[in-house]
Design a protein around this motif. Structure first.
Motif, PDB file in Angstrom:
ATOM      1  N   CYS A  23       9.211   0.252  -6.629  1.00 27.20           N
ATOM      2  CA  CYS A  23      10.268   0.889  -5.847  1.00 27.20           C
ATOM      3  C   CYS A  23      11.622   0.356  -6.293  1.00 27.20           C
ATOM      4  O   CYS A  23      11.709  -0.680  -6.958  1.00 27.20           O
ATOM      5  CB  CYS A  23      10.084   0.649  -4.344  1.00 27.20           C
ATOM      6  N   LYS A  24      12.637   1.086  -5.928  1.00 27.32           N
ATOM      7  CA  LYS A  24      14.005   0.628  -6.133  1.00 27.32           C
ATOM      8  C   LYS A  24      14.380  -0.282  -4.976  1.00 27.32           C
ATOM      9  O   LYS A  24      14.079   0.015  -3.822  1.00 27.32           O
ATOM     10  CB  LYS A  24      14.954   1.821  -6.204  1.00 27.32           C
ATOM     11  N   LEU A  25      15.025  -1.401  -5.264  1.00 29.98           N
ATOM     12  CA  LEU A  25      15.434  -2.312  -4.207  1.00 29.98           C
ATOM     13  C   LEU A  25      16.606  -1.718  -3.425  1.00 29.98           C
ATOM     14  O   LEU A  25      17.498  -1.087  -4.013  1.00 29.98           O
ATOM     15  CB  LEU A  25      15.836  -3.670  -4.787  1.00 29.98           C
ATOM     16  N   GLY A  62      10.134   0.349  -0.325  1.00 27.18           N
ATOM     17  CA  GLY A  62      11.551   0.027  -0.318  1.00 27.18           C
ATOM     18  C   GLY A  62      12.126  -0.217   1.062  1.00 27.18           C
ATOM     19  O   GLY A  62      13.271  -0.647   1.191  1.00 27.18           O
ATOM     20  N   THR A 255      11.090  -8.886  -9.898  1.00 29.59           N
ATOM     21  CA  THR A 255      12.273  -8.114  -9.536  1.00 29.59           C
ATOM     22  C   THR A 255      13.402  -8.453 -10.502  1.00 29.59           C
ATOM     23  O   THR A 255      13.385  -9.494 -11.162  1.00 29.59           O
ATOM     24  CB  THR A 255      12.756  -8.431  -8.100  1.00 29.59           C
ATOM     25  N   LYS A 263      15.068  -3.363  -9.201  1.00 32.18           N
ATOM     26  CA  LYS A 263      13.779  -2.757  -8.865  1.00 32.18           C
ATOM     27  C   LYS A 263      12.716  -3.832  -8.652  1.00 32.18           C
ATOM     28  O   LYS A 263      12.860  -4.977  -9.065  1.00 32.18           O
ATOM     29  CB  LYS A 263      13.327  -1.810  -9.986  1.00 32.18           C
TER      30      LYS A 263
END
Length: 300
Positions: A23-25, A62, A255, A263
Motif C-alpha cells: 500500500c501507499k503510506l 493504508g 518501507t 510505500k
C-alpha cells in the motif's frame, strides 16, 4: 548528469530483489524509519526526527490509527523492534555524530477491553558508544550515527551508519542492554559493507540478520561469540530512502520515505535463495551516490 546515469546503470546491471507494493503510506507517515509486524495485516511504524513522538498502527490497506506521547520527545527515532514482549524505539539518529542523549525507549504493549492494542511508555535506556571520545569526531571518523538495531539470540545489537569522508567502509556493531537506565553500547565487531546501514532485522529460528541500505540488502550470519560475517548481498530494483525493515513468517516487509517512494512493500524470504551478486556492484553504486550528493550540494 553523468554521475546520476552512472548510479542507475550499475544498479540495472546487477541481479535484483523486487519487493511488491502492499500500500501507499498515508501523508501522516512521511518518514517511516522503523517497522514492527504485529500480524500479516497490522504494522507498527513511526516517523524520524523533526516529527511528533507518535506510533502508528498501519493496516495493509493504508488505514491507520495513532498514539501521541506528549511526555516524550522525538529527537530522532530511527528504528523499532520487539524484545521481551516490549516495543523498543531507537532514539539514536545522530547525523552530527555529536549527540550525548542517545537512548532506547521502551513501551509495554497492552490491550483494552475492546481488543484495541495500546502502547504505554515504560522508561528508557540512555547510552553512549564505548569507543566515542570526541563529540563530534573528525569527518574521517563520522561513524557514530545509528539507524539500525535488532535482537539476536536474546541480545540487542546496534549497527552504525558510516558516513565518514573518506569512508573506510566498515559498519560497527554494538551490544546493548536496553533494560537498564544508563549504560554503554559495547563495540563487539565490525563488517566491511561499504554502504550506509539504515535498518536491521533478524530472521527467527536462524542465525541470520538482514541489514538494509538505500541500495540493497545484506544477509549476515552470527555466531555465539558476537561475530558477524557477510553471507550474501543483494540490490533493490529501484532507489529510494529505505529505512525500515521487518520479517514475519516467510515475508520481508520494508518501507521507504516519501521523498522517493512512501510505500509499504513485501517480498518472500525465498528470493534471498535465488538472487545474489557481487558486492562490488553495490559498493560502486554507493560511491557514485556520494559523488552525486557532493555534486548537488555544489550546484545549490
Amino acid at each position: 548528469m553523468i554521475i546520476v546515469l552512472g548510479l542507475f546503470q550499475t544498479m540495472v546491471d546487477a541481479q535484483v530483489l523486487r519487493p511488491k507494493t502492499i500500500c501507499k503510506l498515508p501523508n501522516e507517515i512521511r518518514e517511516s524509519s522503523g517497522l514492527v509486524v504485529l500480524n500479516d495485516s497490522i504494522f507498527i511504524t513511526h516517523n524520524d526526527g523533526g516529527n511528533l513522538p507518535q506510533l502508528f498502527q498501519l493496516k495493509s490497506d493504508g488505514i491507520f490509527t495513532l498514539q501521541i506521547f506528549s511526555s516524550l520527545k522525538n529527537h530522532d527515532w530511527e528504528e523499532a523492534c520487539m524484545m521481551n514482549n516490549e516495543l523498543l524505539i531507537g532514539d539514536f539518529g545522530n547525523n552530527c555524530n555529536c549527540r550525548n542523549n542517545l537512548s532506547v525507549l521502551r513501551f509495554k504493549m497492552l490491550m483494552d477491553s475492546s481488543g484495541k492494542i495500546l502502547f504505554q511508555p515504560d522508561g528508557d535506556c540512555h547510552f553512549h558508544f564505548s569507543d566515542q571520545k570526541n563529540f563530534p569526531p573528525s569527518k574521517s571518523n563520522f561513524n557514530f550515527d545509528c539507524e539500525a538495531m535488532c535482537v539476536v539470540n536474546g541480545e540487542l545489537f546496534l549497527f552504525s551508519k558510516n558516513m565518514s569522508m573518506p569512508s573506510d567502509g566498515f559498519t560497527k556493531i554494538y551490544r546493548l542492554n536496553p533494560f537498564t537506565d544508563s549504560t554503554e553500547a559495547l563495540l563487539v565487531d565490525s563488517m566491511y559493507l561499504n554502504a550506509p546501514v539504515t535498518g536491521a532485522c533478524s530472521i527467527a529460528n536462524t542465525d541470520s540478520v538482514l541489514l538494509m541500505s538505500y541500495f540493497g540488502l545484506f544477509e549476515c550470519n552470527v555466531n555465539n561469540q558476537d561475530h558477524f560475517s557477510l553471507y550474501k548481498s543483494f540490490t533493490w530494483n529501484h532507489f529510494s530512502q529505505k529505512e525500515a525493515i521487518a520479517v514475519s513468517e516467510n515475508q520481508i516487509y520494508l518501507t521507504d520515505e516519501k521523498h522517493f517512494g512512501g510505500k509499504l512493500y513485501h517480498l518472500s524470504i525465498d528470493q534471498l535463495n535465488k538472487n545474489s551478486h557481487s558486492k562490488k556492484i553495490l559498493h560502486h553504486s554507493f560511491r557514485l551516490f556520494i559523488q552525486h550528493l557532493k555534486f548537488s550540494a555544489a550546484k545549490s
